[in-house]
Scaffold this motif. Structure first.
Motif, short mmCIF file in Angstrom:
data_model
loop_
_atom_site.label_atom_id
_atom_site.label_comp_id
_atom_site.label_asym_id
_atom_site.label_seq_id
_atom_site.Cartn_x
_atom_site.Cartn_y
_atom_site.Cartn_z
N GLY A 1 0.91 -1.02 0.05
CA GLY A 1 -0.02 -0.23 -0.04
C GLY A 1 0.83 1.29 -0.08
N ASN A 2 0.35 2.07 -0.32
CA ASN A 2 1.00 3.66 -0.42
C ASN A 2 0.89 4.38 0.85
OD1 ASN A 2 1.90 6.29 -0.89
ND2 ASN A 2 1.14 6.31 -2.90
N ILE A 3 1.86 3.83 1.72
CA ILE A 3 1.81 4.16 3.13
C ILE A 3 2.24 5.62 3.61
CG2 ILE A 3 1.80 1.68 3.99
CD1 ILE A 3 4.84 2.15 4.35
N LEU B 1 -0.69 7.44 4.00
CA LEU B 1 -1.30 7.20 5.43
C LEU B 1 -0.36 7.92 6.50
CD1 LEU B 1 -2.14 3.57 5.37
CD2 LEU B 1 -3.59 5.39 5.73
N TYR B 2 0.74 8.14 6.34
CA TYR B 2 1.74 8.76 7.26
C TYR B 2 1.20 10.17 7.49
CZ TYR B 2 6.06 10.68 9.24
OH TYR B 2 6.82 11.64 9.90
N ASN B 3 1.14 10.76 6.21
CA ASN B 3 0.96 12.27 6.17
C ASN B 3 -0.55 12.43 6.92
OD1 ASN B 3 2.88 13.08 4.82
ND2 ASN B 3 2.06 12.76 2.78
N SER B 4 -1.52 11.45 6.83
CA SER B 4 -2.79 11.44 7.41
C SER B 4 -2.61 11.21 9.04
CB SER B 4 -3.98 10.64 6.92
OG SER B 4 -3.59 9.18 7.43
N MET B 5 -1.79 10.38 9.17
CA MET B 5 -1.75 10.23 10.88
C MET B 5 -0.89 11.18 11.54
SD MET B 5 -0.25 6.24 11.00
CE MET B 5 0.78 6.11 9.68
N LEU B 6 -0.16 12.18 11.03
CA LEU B 6 0.27 13.43 11.12
C LEU B 6 -0.89 14.67 11.31
CD1 LEU B 6 3.81 13.78 9.44
CD2 LEU B 6 3.34 13.24 11.67
N ALA B 7 -1.47 14.61 10.27
CA ALA B 7 -2.53 15.64 10.41
C ALA B 7 -3.73 15.32 11.11
CB ALA B 7 -3.08 15.68 8.86
N HIS B 8 -4.20 13.99 11.49
CA HIS B 8 -5.43 13.54 12.16
C HIS B 8 -4.98 12.45 13.09
CE1 HIS B 8 -7.84 15.92 9.24
NE2 HIS B 8 -7.07 15.30 8.25
N ALA C 1 -7.64 6.83 7.24
CA ALA C 1 -7.16 5.58 7.21
C ALA C 1 -8.46 4.66 7.12
CB ALA C 1 -6.76 5.10 8.81
N VAL C 2 -9.66 4.97 7.72
CA VAL C 2 -10.74 4.50 7.52
C VAL C 2 -11.18 4.33 5.96
CG1 VAL C 2 -13.45 4.32 7.75
CG2 VAL C 2 -11.95 5.07 9.56
N ASP C 3 -11.14 5.44 5.20
CA ASP C 3 -11.26 5.43 3.76
C ASP C 3 -10.30 4.59 2.95
OD1 ASP C 3 -12.73 6.53 1.62
OD2 ASP C 3 -11.29 8.16 1.35
N PHE C 4 -8.89 4.49 3.48
CA PHE C 4 -8.00 3.58 2.72
C PHE C 4 -8.36 2.19 3.07
CE2 PHE C 4 -4.02 1.33 2.38
CZ PHE C 4 -3.81 1.67 0.99
N PHE C 5 -8.19 1.97 4.18
CA PHE C 5 -8.30 0.48 4.61
C PHE C 5 -9.72 -0.08 4.16
CE2 PHE C 5 -4.95 1.46 7.61
CZ PHE C 5 -3.91 0.61 7.05
N GLY C 6 -10.86 0.75 4.29
CA GLY C 6 -12.12 0.33 4.23
C GLY C 6 -12.23 -0.10 2.72
N ASN D 1 -1.40 4.19 17.57
CA ASN D 1 -0.65 3.87 18.72
C ASN D 1 0.92 4.29 18.55
OD1 ASN D 1 0.96 2.04 16.96
ND2 ASN D 1 0.07 0.26 17.83
N GLY D 2 1.04 4.71 17.60
CA GLY D 2 2.50 5.34 17.27
C GLY D 2 3.50 4.58 16.75
N ASP D 3 3.45 3.44 16.76
CA ASP D 3 4.79 2.37 16.18
C ASP D 3 4.52 2.18 14.61
OD1 ASP D 3 6.11 1.36 18.46
OD2 ASP D 3 4.60 0.11 18.67
N PHE D 4 3.36 2.70 14.06
CA PHE D 4 3.18 2.56 12.62
C PHE D 4 3.73 3.69 12.05
CE2 PHE D 4 -0.10 2.42 8.99
CZ PHE D 4 0.71 2.14 7.96
N GLN D 5 3.36 4.87 12.77
CA GLN D 5 4.05 6.12 12.34
C GLN D 5 5.54 6.27 12.36
OE1 GLN D 5 1.84 9.44 14.00
NE2 GLN D 5 3.49 10.91 13.88
N GLU D 6 6.01 5.91 13.61
CA GLU D 6 7.51 5.73 13.64
C GLU D 6 8.27 4.75 12.69
OE1 GLU D 6 11.34 6.32 15.10
OE2 GLU D 6 9.51 7.58 15.27
N GLY D 7 7.60 3.93 12.25
CA GLY D 7 8.36 2.86 11.43
C GLY D 7 8.30 3.60 10.10
N VAL D 8 7.25 4.15 9.75
CA VAL D 8 7.11 4.80 8.24
C VAL D 8 8.20 5.93 8.04
CG1 VAL D 8 5.80 5.99 6.58
CG2 VAL D 8 4.90 4.17 8.05
N ARG D 9 8.46 6.43 9.28
CA ARG D 9 9.23 7.62 9.41
C ARG D 9 10.78 7.16 9.38
NH1 ARG D 9 13.32 9.17 11.93
NH2 ARG D 9 13.05 7.39 13.48
#
Length: 374
Positions: free
Chosen positions: A73-75, A78-85, A93-98, A321-329
């Protein structure tokens, strides 16, 4: 064909007996055809259109270029959305994963054959597409993996369903370690059905055009199988990487709970392949390891619809939970490859892991609730 600004293209190809083949090409070679909403939505709509068109006998799905079918997936989006929201549930994330998970269910339930060309890199969401197709072709360049432990997610995209269906708990091992595997391994683990050379796409098209397709979809699955079997060349594939280690993998995964398995993986191996797997695991996200283990336990007796319903909930928690965002970073943004995980395995209490399965939706508002009612 779609316009060039949309990263997916559609074509139809006439067959000798007057039917047509629908061809969908993931068209984002620069990103290794990583799945985005701009791909997923048009693909779902086109699949429905072809499903309802009696002139379409079968569908083919491939990726642009020679390097990859789909690298996940184009994560970055998602990373940008996690920062913004930083909310739960994150609307992006609901939109993408859904939409992504709904596409997998649509493909699993598709009445017509879906022939998927799994050549080159196939990772994450690409494996979700592969598992959902009815006829999967692997090649000498196929390189698959579920590397989510390196980014703090978990083997999603229906992974909780298809990893269960691999022999000797090898799916759990592949999910925990993210170790790549080849085309022959894909056949062994039920992610591939037929083998061809990576340059044999024209040969495939020619054979499918000559097939004696019928107007009833139920007959065309057997016709697709027969046609592809005449092209099947398993000698084209490299030797299995998994099979020589299958007994050891089974032994490791039966050591006890995730903490006992963790101890085994960190003990070291003289075998290079096992050690590479152990190294990736050791550097990966501890919460991902615990979550992957728990998902494997919970999904054992669930249907596909129940699993995708559950995965949407878990994925939304991972975005929070923070780990996904940190891993992508660490892997894709700053690229320092030094992720700072939020907790150790010992700190991943059962209560913390189980909190990922609590729905963030109000009653009746989960996008997949209707699936479970049916």
């Amino acid at each position: 064909m779609t316009t060039t600004d949309i990263p997916i293209r559609f074509d139809t190809l006439p067959t000798a007996n007057g039917q047509h083949l629908g061809i969908a090409t993931l068209w984002s070679e620069k990103s290794l055809n990583a799945l985005s909403l701009e791909m997923i939505r048009p693909l779902a709509a086109q699949l429905q259109q072809w499903h309802d068109d009696n002139n379409i006998a079968a569908v083919l799905l491939r990726g642009a270029g020679d390097k990859a079918f789909c690298a996940g997936g184009n994560i970055r989006q998602l990373y940008n959305s996690m920062l913004a929201h930083p909310t739960l549930p994150n609307p992006a994330a609901v939109d993408f994963f859904g939409h992504e998970y709904a596409l997998y269910r649509q493909m699993h339930m598709y009445a017509k054959p879906i022939v998927l060309w799994a050549s080159g890199i196939v990772m994450g969401g690409g494996l979700g597409l592969t598992a959902a197709a009815s006829h999967r072709i692997v090649t000498d360049t196929t390189r698959m993996a579920m590397p989510e432990i390196t980014i703090g997610l978990y083997p999603d995209a229906g992974g909780s369903w298809f990893l269960q269906r691999m022999p000797a708990k090898s799916g759990l091992f592949l999910g925990l370690t993210g170790i790549p595997f080849n085309g022959r391994d894909a056949i062994i683990t039920n992610l591939g059905d037929y083998a061809m050379s990576a340059d044999a796409w024209p040969q495939l098209l020619a054979a499918l055009q000559q097939a004696d397709w019928q107007t009833h979809a139920r007959h065309n699955h057997a016709i697709a199988s027969h046609t592809l079997n005449t092209l099947h060349q398993p000698h084209r594939l490299p030797e299995s990487q998994l099979l020589p280690h299958l007994e050891t993998v089974h032994d490791i995964l039966n050591a006890g709970d995730i903490h006992a398995v963790d101890e085994r993986l960190r003990a070291g191996f003289s075998d290079p392949w096992l050690q590479r797997a152990a190294d990736t695991y050791s550097q990966g996200c501890p919460a991902t390891a615990a979550l992957t283990w728990r998902l494997f336990e919970r999904a054992r007796h669930l249907s596909l619809a129940q699993i995708l319903h559950m995965e949407l909930i878990v994925s939304l928690h991972c975005c929070h939970n923070g780990d996904f965002q940190e891993g992508v970073r660490a892997l894709l943004v700053d690229k320092d490859k030094q992720p700072r995980w939020t907790r150790s395995l010992a700190e991943c209490s059962p209560a913390y892991i189980d909190s990922h399965f609590v729905s963030p939706f109000a009653a009746g508002e989960h996008p997949f609730d209707a699936w479970l009612r049916h």
